[in-house]
Design a protein around this motif. Structure first.
Motif, short mmCIF file in Angstrom:
data_model
loop_
_atom_site.label_atom_id
_atom_site.label_comp_id
_atom_site.label_asym_id
_atom_site.label_seq_id
_atom_site.Cartn_x
_atom_site.Cartn_y
_atom_site.Cartn_z
N VAL A 280 76.37 178.37 123.54
CA VAL A 280 77.22 178.78 122.43
C VAL A 280 78.35 179.67 122.92
CG1 VAL A 280 77.34 180.16 120.31
CG2 VAL A 280 75.48 178.52 120.64
N TYR A 281 79.55 179.36 122.45
CA TYR A 281 80.73 180.19 122.66
C TYR A 281 80.88 181.09 121.45
CZ TYR A 281 85.81 181.17 122.79
OH TYR A 281 87.04 181.77 122.78
N ILE B 104 77.37 183.86 112.10
CA ILE B 104 77.79 182.50 111.72
C ILE B 104 76.64 181.52 111.92
CG2 ILE B 104 80.23 182.90 112.17
CD1 ILE B 104 79.88 181.35 114.82
N THR B 105 76.54 180.55 111.02
CA THR B 105 75.40 179.63 111.03
C THR B 105 75.69 178.32 111.74
OG1 THR B 105 76.05 178.74 108.87
CG2 THR B 105 74.50 180.60 108.89
N SER B 106 76.97 178.03 111.99
CA SER B 106 77.31 176.77 112.68
C SER B 106 78.65 176.93 113.38
CB SER B 106 77.37 175.61 111.68
OG SER B 106 78.46 175.79 110.78
N TYR B 107 79.02 175.94 114.15
CA TYR B 107 80.28 176.00 114.89
C TYR B 107 81.48 175.98 113.96
CZ TYR B 107 84.23 174.31 117.65
OH TYR B 107 85.47 174.14 118.20
N ASN B 108 81.41 175.20 112.87
CA ASN B 108 82.54 175.07 111.96
C ASN B 108 82.02 174.76 110.56
OD1 ASN B 108 84.88 173.18 110.68
ND2 ASN B 108 85.77 174.68 112.10
N ASP B 109 82.76 175.19 109.55
CA ASP B 109 82.33 174.95 108.17
C ASP B 109 82.28 173.48 107.81
OD1 ASP B 109 82.11 177.66 107.85
OD2 ASP B 109 83.91 177.90 106.62
N SER B 110 83.01 172.65 108.56
CA SER B 110 83.00 171.21 108.29
C SER B 110 81.75 170.52 108.82
CB SER B 110 84.24 170.55 108.89
OG SER B 110 84.19 170.61 110.32
N GLU C 160 87.51 180.07 114.49
CA GLU C 160 87.87 180.87 113.31
C GLU C 160 87.44 180.19 112.01
OE1 GLU C 160 90.41 181.65 116.78
OE2 GLU C 160 90.05 179.82 115.63
N GLY C 161 87.23 178.88 112.06
CA GLY C 161 86.86 178.13 110.85
C GLY C 161 85.39 178.13 110.55
N SER C 162 84.62 179.01 111.18
CA SER C 162 83.19 179.13 110.87
C SER C 162 82.99 180.42 110.08
CB SER C 162 82.36 179.16 112.15
OG SER C 162 81.00 179.28 111.86
N SER C 163 82.93 180.28 108.75
CA SER C 163 82.87 181.47 107.88
C SER C 163 81.53 181.63 107.18
CB SER C 163 83.97 181.40 106.82
OG SER C 163 83.74 180.32 105.92
N ARG C 164 80.67 180.61 107.24
CA ARG C 164 79.35 180.72 106.61
C ARG C 164 78.47 181.59 107.49
NH1 ARG C 164 79.33 174.41 105.64
NH2 ARG C 164 78.46 174.56 107.74
N THR C 165 77.89 182.63 106.92
CA THR C 165 77.11 183.57 107.72
C THR C 165 75.76 183.85 107.07
OG1 THR C 165 78.01 185.54 106.62
CG2 THR C 165 79.22 184.71 108.54
N ILE D 160 86.22 170.73 117.39
CA ILE D 160 85.72 169.37 117.55
C ILE D 160 84.93 168.96 116.30
CG2 ILE D 160 83.58 170.10 118.70
CD1 ILE D 160 83.83 167.59 120.47
N PRO D 161 85.18 167.76 115.77
CA PRO D 161 84.39 167.29 114.63
C PRO D 161 82.94 167.06 115.04
CG PRO D 161 86.44 166.04 114.86
CD PRO D 161 86.28 166.84 116.11
N GLU D 162 82.04 167.15 114.10
CA GLU D 162 80.62 167.05 114.41
C GLU D 162 80.24 165.67 114.94
OE1 GLU D 162 76.55 168.96 112.58
OE2 GLU D 162 77.93 167.97 111.18
N ASP D 163 80.89 164.61 114.42
CA ASP D 163 80.55 163.28 114.92
C ASP D 163 80.99 163.10 116.37
OD1 ASP D 163 83.25 163.27 114.28
OD2 ASP D 163 83.24 161.25 113.42
#
Length: 643
Positions: free
Chosen positions: A157-158, A130-136, A119-124, A88-91
């Motif tokens: 959180v999932y 992981i620091t957020s739901y998604n890198d975007s 899988e798109g949350s790679s910032r750790t 889901i997009p953040e907005d």
């Protein structure tokens, strides 16, 4: 070609892998044979000379959440991510949170939870978390936890603490929390990827046999706790345990039962009493023993998918010995109802997308089923697609039942497991007892064509003496004094009744209470009242002490008169351990050893009088056979003078 998450899960559970569950139902031990004896007349009773006893040993996590009864009310992103097969997009997340705060939080839906597509949350962090739901996303977990808290809501959180993102593995500066000597790369095995065709091999599984694995897993749980996350939804557990999916076969390497149990135990330890643990996609092997011991909530059916009636009631109707044991929540709730109730497990029927149902009657049936089963009610509609369907989530009398911790059961016809005998329980007739002694009855018509009459008899099925006040909950209309709950139901329709007995004492029936440690329903002896009784309050059963827990609402603190309706066909007295506790587990009275004289036959029932101390408000009164007890009883009901 890579297999998408949507393709993998869209038809999950359609293929049966095994025959029916082999849950043993042995005959009574020889020691429980009918033997004539003289009934003792001077045995001490609870609260009047009974002996102190050790607390009962439980096989369940027995957390504040399970002791409170029903699951949470919340909103989940699934309704956006599943149709789009994307995170889901953040907005969109923000817009739905704001809608939740205005339209549903006032009714108690006080949590917003992420879901898959992670899988798109790679910032750790430096420790690989992981620091957020998604890198975007611009904002991290802490930002959104605070945003929700400002609106008097919380963040769910999932994420599975057994996942390690490849980016953290490949960064030699990342080390395990508390173990600077262990790199993140050291706690995974080469090529041990989660679902190797999903997300470009972005996630490894933790190898729990490696040094540092425990610190990593428990640190992940603690990381979310410190952010202010009270709810962790842990998915794909069956894939970790044996690497198999009932629909597609092998998906990744098997890690084995022992490692699976170890991992759950680590999460349980780290979560403690400050985080609710939701276990998703477990095989529930060994009668859900590992999940019962380490989790609060378990999924008992296949994914909500596209929603609608087919997912609520249709699909495969039989049991399989793999995730998901039953396809739809009607069968899943029914089949696992022996594991539900206070201090046991919250059964999770997955998300509801109200706008996907064909009619308001189907929508009412969906919410009624979740309510009577004590499931979470998880909205997965969006502000942009719910239309005029949102009313079904906010009916105040329905929510009032949920908030009282209602956890009901289907009508049992015998003590054989539903997985072995599908006729042993009735998926369309349910009841549950509230802490004030009143009852809730739900009747359903799962059929597609015929209008049918459904009923539960108040005396024969619930053990209510005489007539009782009956109220139609959805219609918010009193129906007067009746001797049964009855409704004529069109296809896919339901009825929900609140029933208040007239008698001055409150009788709590063991057959509708919470059972633990091998205690189970039966009706194979004569003379009981209501639909049945609880047996297996004896030695030599499942691990842990067999017990029954009743939720009781007391008007004031003090000592109350109590009567136990029981049978003891042994030649001598049997003892049980009794206690009353608060929902947080602190003791109000006991534990005490109570002596139940012989009734000379398992078909003969007697009453044992005593007293019990209760606090004002909710109490959990538990009776069971502890290690220091002798003999066995069958238990019909507990009666309290609460007026």
């Amino acid at each position: 070609m890579a297999i998408t998450r949507r393709a993998l899960l869209a038809s999950s559970g359609l293929i049966s892998l095994a025959t029916a569950l082999e849950l043993a139902h042995p005959a009574y031990a020889a020691a429980r044979s009918t033997t004539a004896a003289t009934t003792a007349t001077t045995s001490p009773t609870f609260g009047s000379g009974s002996l102190p006893a050790a607390p009962l040993t439980r096989t369940s996590r027995n957390s504040p959440w399970t002791r409170s009864g029903a699951g949470p009310l919340y909103w989940n992103i699934y309704g956006w991510s599943f149709p789009h097969n994307a995170p889901i997009p953040e907005d969109e997340w923000k817009a739905n949170i704001d809608w939740l705060a205005s339209d549903f939080a006032p009714s108690g839906y006080d949590m917003a939870c992420t879901d898959g597509w992670i899988e798109g949350s790679s910032r750790t962090t430096e420790h690989g978390y992981i620091t957020s739901y998604n890198d975007s996303w611009t904002h991290d977990w802490a930002y959104w936890a605070a945003y929700l808290a400002q609106r008097k809501m919380s963040l769910g959180v999932y994420y599975n603490p057994l996942w390690v993102h490849r980016a953290a593995v490949e960064d030699p500066t990342k080390t395990v929390v508390g173990r600077p000597d262990v790199k993140i790369a050291d706690i995974v095995a080469e090529n041990d990827f989660f679902a190797r065709d999903i997300g470009g091999n972005s996630l490894y599984w933790v190898d729990v046999t490696k040094p540092g694995a425990r610190e990593y897993v428990q640190g992940y749980v603690e990381y979310f706790k410190q952010i202010g996350v009270p709810f962790l939804r842990v998915d794909f557990l069956s894939w970790y345990e044996d690497g198999m999916d009932a629909n597609i076969g092998r998906v990744n390497a098997a890690h084995g039962r022992d490692n699976y149990v170890t991992a759950l135990h680590w999460m349980n330890e780290a979560a403690g009493d400050s985080m609710e643990v939701s276990l998703v996609m477990p095989h529930l092997f060994d009668n859900a023993s590992a999940e019962l011991a380490n989790g609060d909530m378990v999924r008992i059916n296949a994914d909500a998918d596209k929603g609608g009636w087919e997912r609520l009631s249709g699909g495969r109707q039989d049991w399989q010995n793999a995730w998901p044991n039953w396809f739809n929540p009607f069968c899943g709730f029914t089949g696992w109802s022996h594991r539900n109730g206070r201090g046991q497990l919250i059964l999770d029927g997955d998300f509801l997308r109200a706008h996907t149902f064909a009619s308001d009657e189907e929508r009412k049936t969906a919410v009624t089923l979740m309510t009577i089963a004590g499931s979470p009610i998880a909205i997965a509609d969006l502000y942009s697609d719910i239309g005029s369907s949102g009313w079904v989530f906010t009916q105040p009398e329905v929510l009032a039942l949920h908030k009282q911790g209602l956890v009901g059961k289907p009508l049992y016809h015998n003590g054989t497991p539903y997985s072995v005998d599908p006729s042993s329980r009735d998926t369309e007739r349910w009841a549950g007892q509230l802490p004030d002694g009143s009852w809730v009855v739900a009747l359903f018509n799962r059929g597609d064509s015929a209008t049918v009459d459904k009923s539960l008899h108040l005396s024969r099925d619930l053990g209510i003496a005489g007539s009782a006040k009956v109220r139609d909950v959805w219609a918010r209309r009193d129906l007067g004094l009746r001797t049964e709950a009855r409704a004529t139901l069109a296809p896919h329709a339901c009825a929900l009744f609140h029933i208040t007995p007239q008698r001055g004492v409150s009788r709590f029936h063991a057959a509708w209470a919470a059972w633990g440690g091998g205690a189970n329903f039966n009706n194979d002896h004569a003379g009981y009242g209501g639909s049945g009784f609880v047996d297996k309050l004896e030695a030599g059963g499942d691990p842990g002490d067999p017990l029954v827990t009743f939720a009781v609402q007391a008007p004031r603190a003090g000592r109350y008169s109590v009567r136990w309706r029981y049978a003891n066909g042994l030649a001598s007295a049997s003892t049980m351990t009794v206690s009353s506790e608060r929902a947080d587990g602190s003791v109000v009275d006991g534990p005490q050893k109570v002596s139940f004289p012989s009734t000379t036959s398992w078909d003969r029932w007697d009453d044992l009088a005593g007293t019990v101390r209760l606090q004002a408000g909710l109490n959990l009164v538990t009776i069971g056979r502890g290690a220091g007890d002798v003999g066995a009883i069958n238990l019909n009901w507990l009666e309290l003078q609460l007026g």
